[in-house]
Design an enzyme around this catalytic site. Structure first.
Site, PDB file in Angstrom:
ATOM      1  N   SER A  18      35.194 -18.913  40.326  1.00 15.19           N
ATOM      2  CA  SER A  18      34.049 -18.617  39.455  1.00 15.19           C
ATOM      3  C   SER A  18      33.244 -19.852  39.071  1.00 15.19           C
ATOM      4  CB  SER A  18      34.521 -17.904  38.182  1.00 15.19           C
ATOM      5  OG  SER A  18      35.259 -18.789  37.360  1.00 15.19           O
ATOM      6  N   LYS A  73      34.961 -22.023  32.049  1.00 13.50           N
ATOM      7  CA  LYS A  73      33.557 -21.664  32.242  1.00 13.50           C
ATOM      8  C   LYS A  73      32.688 -22.766  31.633  1.00 13.50           C
ATOM      9  CE  LYS A  73      34.749 -17.398  33.594  1.00 13.50           C
ATOM     10  NZ  LYS A  73      34.690 -16.980  35.008  1.00 13.50           N
TER      11      LYS A  73
END
Length: 209
Positions: free
Chosen positions: A52, A100
């Protein structure tokens, strides 16, 4: 010619020799203690579990995480952070932590997308050179969104924007769940490097009104 002392003749260390060994032992103990404290309270190693954050981070990369963030050092937009699963982000088999990029801080108004496919924070469009997206797509997000980040929470997104289940799906993350800021890739050696937050872009974002 000087005479040998009884200690020298007996093969036992002299007084200065004992002092040297004592000092060496103290140095070793202090170094081990410092290393333990750093690992326990300041720096943590984390292995990247998914794609991701590609191309910034690849599966299997190891990073060091500064655990003084956010308790001592404040979070900043653009920081790459490790956080505990707030609930429902991961399955039991996937582990407990995620990584993230911080897009919105408490109070920020985050929206997407403008005419050029960029997201905006507090009305300022941000150019994100790290974002990975399909070659034929000019938007940094397939989904439109328009949110104001609640107090005590942050909005996070993966750099591999079309392959990341992030705040667009799961919502904001409590700042209390942030483990720390990832600041360097340590392994593999060919991937070593400092993780930037692209401050030239993010520092131009105004604070919320």
């Amino acid at each position: 010619m000087s005479e040998q002392t009884d200690e020298s003749r007996s093969g036992r260390p002299s007084r200065s020799g004992w002092r040297f060994l004592r000092d060496l032992a103290v140095i070793v103990v202090v170094a081990l203690l410092a290393s333990f404290l750093v690992k326990a309270y300041l720096v943590r190693a984390f292995s990247i579990p998914s794609g991701s954050m590609e191309r910034t981070l690849l599966i299997g990369d190891n990073v060091l995480v500064n655990e003084l963030v956010p308790g001592v050092v404040p979070l900043r937009r653009g920081d790459v952070v490790v956080f505990r699963d707030p609930g429902g982000w991961l399955t039991a088999e996937q582990g407990d932590d995620l990584i993230k990029r911080v897009i919105g801080l408490p109070g920020d108004h985050v929206s997407c997308c403008d005419a050029r496919g960029r997201l905006s924070v507090n009305g300022h469009a941000v150019d994100e050179p790290y974002v990975v997206r399909p070659a034929d797509v000019d938007r940094v997000s397939a989904e439109d969104f328009d949110v104001t980040v609640p107090a005590g929470r942050i909005w996070v997104m993966g750099d591999n924007r079309y392959e990341s289940a992030d705040s667009r799906i799961h919502g904001t993350v409590p700042t209390a769940d942030v483990v720390g800021r990832a600041f360097v890739v340590t392994w593999p050696v060919t991937r070593w490097g400092v993780l930037g937050r692209y401050g030239d872009e993010w520092d131009a974002v105004p604070d919320p009104r």
